[in-house]
Structure formats: structure tokens, C-alpha cells
Design a protein around this motif. Structure first.
Motif, mmCIF file in Angstrom:
data_model
loop_
_atom_site.group_PDB
_atom_site.id
_atom_site.type_symbol
_atom_site.label_atom_id
_atom_site.label_comp_id
_atom_site.label_asym_id
_atom_site.label_seq_id
_atom_site.Cartn_x
_atom_site.Cartn_y
_atom_site.Cartn_z
ATOM 1 N N ILE A 170 57.426 62.353 47.337
ATOM 2 C CA ILE A 170 58.273 62.217 48.922
ATOM 3 C C ILE A 170 57.187 62.037 49.880
ATOM 4 O O ILE A 170 56.157 62.688 49.937
ATOM 5 N N ASN A 171 57.708 61.168 50.690
ATOM 6 C CA ASN A 171 57.062 60.666 51.884
ATOM 7 C C ASN A 171 57.219 61.406 53.060
ATOM 8 O O ASN A 171 58.213 62.420 52.919
ATOM 9 N N ASN A 172 56.596 61.591 54.042
ATOM 10 C CA ASN A 172 56.659 62.587 55.185
ATOM 11 C C ASN A 172 57.656 62.420 55.774
ATOM 12 O O ASN A 172 58.232 63.439 56.537
ATOM 13 N N ASN A 173 58.406 61.313 55.867
ATOM 14 C CA ASN A 173 59.905 61.128 56.574
ATOM 15 C C ASN A 173 61.033 61.266 55.600
ATOM 16 O O ASN A 173 62.267 61.025 55.966
ATOM 17 N N GLU A 174 60.621 61.940 54.501
ATOM 18 C CA GLU A 174 61.646 62.240 53.464
ATOM 19 C C GLU A 174 61.817 63.850 53.199
ATOM 20 O O GLU A 174 61.089 64.246 53.399
ATOM 21 N N GLU A 175 63.030 64.075 52.573
ATOM 22 C CA GLU A 175 63.409 65.435 51.990
ATOM 23 C C GLU A 175 64.222 65.503 50.972
ATOM 24 O O GLU A 175 64.965 64.480 50.726
ATOM 25 N N VAL A 176 64.165 66.519 50.536
ATOM 26 C CA VAL A 176 64.914 66.717 49.220
ATOM 27 C C VAL A 176 66.333 67.339 49.567
ATOM 28 O O VAL A 176 66.203 68.586 50.237
ATOM 29 N N VAL A 177 67.271 66.990 49.110
ATOM 30 C CA VAL A 177 68.654 67.859 49.396
ATOM 31 C C VAL A 177 69.216 67.980 47.992
ATOM 32 O O VAL A 177 69.158 67.293 47.140
ATOM 33 N N HIS A 178 70.322 68.848 48.212
ATOM 34 C CA HIS A 178 71.177 69.109 47.007
ATOM 35 C C HIS A 178 72.577 69.066 47.161
ATOM 36 O O HIS A 178 73.035 69.049 48.348
ATOM 37 N N GLU A 179 73.279 68.082 46.476
ATOM 38 C CA GLU A 179 74.464 67.581 46.703
ATOM 39 C C GLU A 179 75.375 67.790 45.338
ATOM 40 O O GLU A 179 75.130 67.731 44.224
ATOM 41 N N THR A 180 76.579 68.589 45.798
ATOM 42 C CA THR A 180 77.676 68.855 44.747
ATOM 43 C C THR A 180 78.421 67.757 44.571
ATOM 44 O O THR A 180 79.082 66.972 45.427
#
Length: 203
Positions: free
Chosen positions: A98-108
Motif C-alpha cells: 500500500i502506497n502513501n496515497n492509497e488506503e484499504v476499503v471494504h466493499e459489499t
């Protein structure tokens, strides 16, 4: 009830004997190494009942250090001790880069059989909207904050590229258009001053 000169009182007791309804996703993806004590399982569940409920989640069988699929148990109890128990599944997946400008999200997502699953993906961070800062100390000493305030009223509105102007009754500004005391300004000139897109500003 009353009948002629006789009366009768009858008590009616209404009991809640229905257990809470609990719907879990068919599978929930979680990144390896996630602290499950902070993971919001409840937001992914659909729980309904006629009274207040309490939720217990048991993830003791889940090994967060090893990728794979595991079971977790959910117990939902209402205030009248009606209980529902469900078993859900989580899939532990290896943590991606994960880069500094990215984030982890959860998608249904919806499965072909009508159930839902919670997928994990990496996306670019959502940048917050920031308004343009404008400072014209030589002409009006105004501070930009993304909203427009007038000293004569109590309302405040936010517009892209707008400017906060604190009006001074003694203030007078002259430019391409001449304005009287109070620095009234129309939308077109406001746009020229701020670079904004407020096209229909009534003053």
C-alpha cells in the motif's frame, strides 16, 4: 367488561418470544495482521428485532497471521432473552503493498445466489475538498475560507472558490465597477475576484 350491574377486569400480558433476525455476509475478507478487536463486524451485519439487542462476536478460531478461511460465531440477544446464534466466515488474505496515497476499503458485493460478500480492495485515498485561499490585503483585507458572510445578515453559504468578506460600514472599494459603502458586489465580479464559479449571486 361491564354487563348490567356486574363488571370484570381482565389482565392481558404481551410477551416477546421472537428471536432477533440476523443476516451475515457469506464471507468477509480481512487483511492479514488486522486487529480484530477494532474491526467493525457489526456494520456488516443486518440485525432486526422489536426490542433492544446485544451482540457478542467470537473470533477465537480465526488466526490473523495465517491466510485462509475461518469460522466466527455471533450471538444476538434481545432484552427478553430471546437468542439467535449464527456462524459466519472470514477469509484472511495477504496484505498487499500500500502506497502513501492509497488506503484499504471494504466493499459489499452481491453473489449470484443472492447473498452478499465483503471484498477488500486498495484504492487511492479520497482527498478532502479544499477551498482556494485568496488574500487581497492591498484592496480589502479579506480572509478566504470557502464561505461568504455579510455583516448585515446571519446566513452563511458555501460555494466552490468563494470568499469570506467581513463588511465594514466605513469600507469603500473602487475598481472596474464602483461600489458604495458596504462593498456590495455582483456574481460576475465576485468570480473575477476569487476565480470561483458562483454565477448567480444575488446581493
Amino acid at each position: 367488561m361491564k354487563y348490567k350491574k356486574k363488571s370484570l377486569k381482565q389482565s392481558v400480558i404481551v410477551k416477546d418470544t421472537k428471536a432477533p433476525e440476523v443476516v451475515l455476509p457469506a464471507d468477509i475478507e480481512i487483511l492479514q495482521g488486522t486487529d480484530l478487536t477494532t474491526f467493525n463486524f457489526k456494520s456488516l451485519m443486518n440485525i432486526s428485532d422489536l426490542s433492544e439487542t446485544s451482540i457478542e462476536i467470537d473470533t477465537s478460531k480465526v488466526d490473523m497471521n495465517a491466510a485462509g478461511q475461518y469460522d466466527f460465531n455471533v450471538t444476538v440477544k434481545d432484552k427478553y432473552n430471546n437468542v439467535s446464534k449464527k456462524t459466519g466466515k472470514v477469509t484472511i488474505i495477504a496484505k498487499p503493498v500500500i502506497n502513501n496515497n492509497e488506503e484499504v476499503v471494504h466493499e459489499t458485493v452481491e453473489n449470484k445466489d443472492g447473498t452478499t460478500s465483503v471484498k477488500t480492495k486498495v484504492q487511492k485515498k479520497q482527498s478532502s475538498n479544499t477551498n482556494r485561499t485568496s488574500n487581497n490585503s492591498s484592496s480589502n483585507n479579506s480572509n478566504s475560507s470557502g464561505s461568504s458572510n455579510t455583516s448585515g445578515g446571519s446566513s452563511s453559504e458555501t460555494h466552490k472558490g468563494s470568499l469570506t468578506v467581513e463588511m465594514d460600514p466605513k469600507y469603500h472599494w473602487e475598481g472596474d465597477h464602483s461600489y458604495g459603502d458596504g462593498a456590495e458586489i455582483n456574481g460576475e465580479d465576485f468570480d473575477k475576484l476569487t476565480g470561483g464559479d458562483w454565477k448567480n449571486w444575488d446581493y
